[in-house]
Design an enzyme around this catalytic site. Structure first.
Site, PDB file in Angstrom:
ATOM      1  N   GLN A  56       3.773  -5.549  -5.210  1.00 56.58           N
ATOM      2  CA  GLN A  56       3.152  -6.864  -4.950  1.00 56.58           C
ATOM      3  C   GLN A  56       1.980  -7.061  -5.906  1.00 56.58           C
ATOM      4  O   GLN A  56       1.367  -8.117  -5.908  1.00 56.58           O
ATOM      5  CB  GLN A  56       2.658  -6.942  -3.504  1.00 56.58           C
ATOM      6  CG  GLN A  56       3.753  -6.738  -2.471  1.00 56.58           C
ATOM      7  CD  GLN A  56       3.172  -6.600  -1.073  1.00 56.58           C
ATOM      8  OE1 GLN A  56       3.020  -7.579  -0.344  1.00 56.58           O
ATOM      9  NE2 GLN A  56       2.831  -5.387  -0.716  1.00 56.58           N
ATOM     10  N   GLU A  69      -4.181   2.723   6.850  1.00 59.02           N
ATOM     11  CA  GLU A  69      -3.706   2.036   8.069  1.00 59.02           C
ATOM     12  C   GLU A  69      -2.177   1.989   8.035  1.00 59.02           C
ATOM     13  O   GLU A  69      -1.591   1.879   6.964  1.00 59.02           O
ATOM     14  CB  GLU A  69      -4.237   0.590   8.100  1.00 59.02           C
ATOM     15  CG  GLU A  69      -5.761   0.494   8.207  1.00 59.02           C
ATOM     16  CD  GLU A  69      -6.263  -0.820   7.621  1.00 59.02           C
ATOM     17  OE1 GLU A  69      -6.488  -0.863   6.398  1.00 59.02           O
ATOM     18  OE2 GLU A  69      -6.395  -1.792   8.379  1.00 59.02           O
ATOM     19  N   HIS A  91       5.458 -10.390  -7.165  1.00 58.02           N
ATOM     20  CA  HIS A  91       4.413 -11.433  -7.130  1.00 58.02           C
ATOM     21  C   HIS A  91       3.971 -11.808  -8.539  1.00 58.02           C
ATOM     22  O   HIS A  91       2.892 -12.363  -8.726  1.00 58.02           O
ATOM     23  CB  HIS A  91       3.215 -10.969  -6.286  1.00 58.02           C
ATOM     24  CG  HIS A  91       3.515 -11.007  -4.810  1.00 58.02           C
ATOM     25  ND1 HIS A  91       2.688 -10.467  -3.865  1.00 58.02           N
ATOM     26  CD2 HIS A  91       4.563 -11.512  -4.123  1.00 58.02           C
ATOM     27  CE1 HIS A  91       3.208 -10.646  -2.660  1.00 58.02           C
ATOM     28  NE2 HIS A  91       4.347 -11.272  -2.791  1.00 58.02           N
ATOM     29  N   SER A 115      -0.804  -3.917   3.517  1.00 56.33           N
ATOM     30  CA  SER A 115      -1.009  -4.266   4.935  1.00 56.33           C
ATOM     31  C   SER A 115       0.292  -4.782   5.548  1.00 56.33           C
ATOM     32  O   SER A 115       0.395  -4.951   6.760  1.00 56.33           O
ATOM     33  CB  SER A 115      -2.090  -5.345   5.052  1.00 56.33           C
ATOM     34  OG  SER A 115      -1.691  -6.477   4.266  1.00 56.33           O
TER      35      SER A 115
HETATM   36  N1  APR Z   1      -4.898   4.096  -0.818  1.00 57.07           N
HETATM   37  C1  APR Z   1      -3.894   3.567  -0.087  1.00 57.07           C
HETATM   38  N2  APR Z   1      -4.010   2.435   0.651  1.00 57.07           N
HETATM   39  C2  APR Z   1      -5.217   1.824   0.633  1.00 57.07           C
HETATM   40  C3  APR Z   1      -6.319   2.307  -0.104  1.00 57.07           C
HETATM   41  C4  APR Z   1      -6.116   3.492  -0.861  1.00 57.07           C
HETATM   42  N3  APR Z   1      -7.113   4.038  -1.590  1.00 57.07           N
HETATM   43  N4  APR Z   1      -7.373   1.458   0.096  1.00 57.07           N
HETATM   44  C5  APR Z   1      -6.925   0.483   0.921  1.00 57.07           C
HETATM   45  N5  APR Z   1      -5.647   0.718   1.264  1.00 57.07           N
HETATM   46  C6  APR Z   1      -4.768  -0.085   2.117  1.00 57.07           C
HETATM   47  C7  APR Z   1      -5.475  -0.909   3.162  1.00 57.07           C
HETATM   48  O1  APR Z   1      -5.691  -0.138   4.333  1.00 57.07           O
HETATM   49  C8  APR Z   1      -4.471  -2.025   3.397  1.00 57.07           C
HETATM   50  O2  APR Z   1      -3.528  -1.639   4.379  1.00 57.07           O
HETATM   51  O3  APR Z   1      -4.111  -1.018   1.293  1.00 57.07           O
HETATM   52  C9  APR Z   1      -3.754  -2.160   2.062  1.00 57.07           C
HETATM   53  C10 APR Z   1      -4.155  -3.407   1.291  1.00 57.07           C
HETATM   54  O4  APR Z   1      -3.719  -4.524   2.036  1.00 57.07           O
HETATM   55  P1  APR Z   1      -3.998  -5.989   1.437  1.00 57.07           P
HETATM   56  O5  APR Z   1      -5.416  -6.074   0.982  1.00 57.07           O
HETATM   57  O6  APR Z   1      -3.484  -6.974   2.444  1.00 57.07           O
HETATM   58  O7  APR Z   1      -3.109  -6.045   0.117  1.00 57.07           O
HETATM   59  P2  APR Z   1      -1.542  -6.262   0.023  1.00 57.07           P
HETATM   60  O8  APR Z   1      -0.843  -5.662   1.199  1.00 57.07           O
HETATM   61  O9  APR Z   1      -1.144  -5.811  -1.319  1.00 57.07           O
HETATM   62  O10 APR Z   1      -1.426  -7.874   0.089  1.00 57.07           O
HETATM   63  C11 APR Z   1      -0.143  -8.392  -0.123  1.00 57.07           C
HETATM   64  O11 APR Z   1      -1.106 -10.604  -0.198  1.00 57.07           O
HETATM   65  O12 APR Z   1      -2.716 -12.035  -0.947  1.00 57.07           O
HETATM   66  C12 APR Z   1      -1.452 -11.611  -1.158  1.00 57.07           C
HETATM   67  O13 APR Z   1      -0.351 -11.723  -3.201  1.00 57.07           O
HETATM   68  C13 APR Z   1      -1.346 -11.003  -2.529  1.00 57.07           C
HETATM   69  O14 APR Z   1       0.089  -9.207  -3.214  1.00 57.07           O
HETATM   70  C14 APR Z   1      -0.876  -9.582  -2.249  1.00 57.07           C
HETATM   71  C15 APR Z   1      -0.262  -9.688  -0.865  1.00 57.07           C
END
Ligand code: APR
Length: 283
Positions: free
Chosen positions: A108, A250, A126, A224
């Protein structure tokens, strides 16, 4: 058997692995996530900053805020490098290939760090900050990290001093072309990044679903799992019988959960898989 052993065994036995990654895999490379503490969508509203209409309105009403958002998005990606988590996924790909199998990454993320780490089959569902497309979505040109860094610097400078609007428009130009007169949601060119309400990138999305259906295992890293349809990938794989392994602080999906940071857990996991597969990496 520990969760780490169970996960390593599942990956070692798999011939076809898909990795499904989100912003968390790049967090240790200095790129903010979206929804965790202090993330992008905590600082900026996704309706305003994550949709074409929202960005067009910002450009017209508050270009300095748009410039600051773009600077914070582009700058860290421009100077990011793969972290041990990206590198471990590349090692996993080499190990699977050495056993006659295949691994692809469905990401993503728009930061090209999987490719920079050596992963050879990456589906950017994405889109990408590095690919500039025209108003019809046709490829125009590629940007490399040094040019993205120059754009971020120019955006930072343009927020200060007089004539902000014209200087911000000029700083933005290599990334986002001035909107066609009248229709503020139709810039002449933009990155191929998919925004809320837009269709996922093709053929990446079609290939991602096909490979998820054929996978024996899906390794979910740093997401997430809240954004659809991307988040159906692990579900498609699981419904087709794939084992699910998830790495991140998480848990978002059913399966074997390895809590922790990608840059710490993935190297441990991959070295355990290599150990089970008969020691060191294939020559
Ligand atoms: N290692 C692994 N996971 C991590 C770390 C790390 N060091 N730090 C944070 N995380 C986890 C968080 O706990 C969370 O579950 O990564 C996840 C990030 O979630 P989001 O911020 O929601 O990002 P993502 O899931 O990629 O969002 C999906 O949403 O806004 C849109 O297009 C955007 O591609 C993105 C999509």
């Amino acid at each position: 058997m520990t969760a780490l052993d169970e996960a390593a065994r599942a990956l070692k036995e798999a011939r076809r692995i898909v990795v499904f990654s989100g912003a968390g895999v790049s967090a240790e490379s200095g790129i903010d996530t979206f929804r965790t503490e202090g993330g992008f969508w905590q600082r900026y509203s996704p309706e305003e900053f994550g949709t074409p209409m929202g960005l067009a309105k910002l450009y017209a009403t508050d270009p300095a805020r748009l410039a600051r958002f773009l600077e914070e998005l582009v700058g860290p990606i421009a100077c990011a490098a793969p972290n041990p988590g990206h590198q471990a996924l590349f090692e996993l790909e080499r190990g699977v290939a050495g056993r006659g199998g295949a691994l692809s990454v469905i990401t993503q993320n728009v930061d090209e760090l999987h490719q920079a780490a050596g992963s050879s089959r990456v589906h950017e569902i994405h889109g990408s900050l590095f690919h500039i497309v025209d108003a019809e979505g046709r490829a125009l040109r590629r940007l490399e990290r040094p040019e993205l860094a120059r754009i971020a610097d120019a955006l930072a400078r343009a927020q200060r001093g007089p004539f902000k609007r014209s200087r911000i428009a000029r700083a933005m130009l290599p990334l986002i072309g001035l909107p066609r007169a009248g229709d503020l949601t139709q810039p002449r060119h933009r990155p191929s990044v998919v925004m809320f309400g837009e269709a996922l990138a093709e053929p990446a999305w079609q290939r991602a679903q096909d490979e998820a259906r054929r996978a024996d295992a899906v390794l979910v890293v740093g997401t997430s799992g809240l954004v659809y349809p991307a988040a159906t990938i692990p579900e498609i794989a699981a419904e087709a019988g794939a084992r699910v392994v998830e790495v991140g602080p998480e848990r978002a999906f059913e399966g074997i959960w390895l809590p922790g940071q990608a840059g710490v857990v993935l190297p441990e996991l991959v070295s355990r898989v290599q150990h089970l597969s008969g020691g060191a990496l294939n020559p």
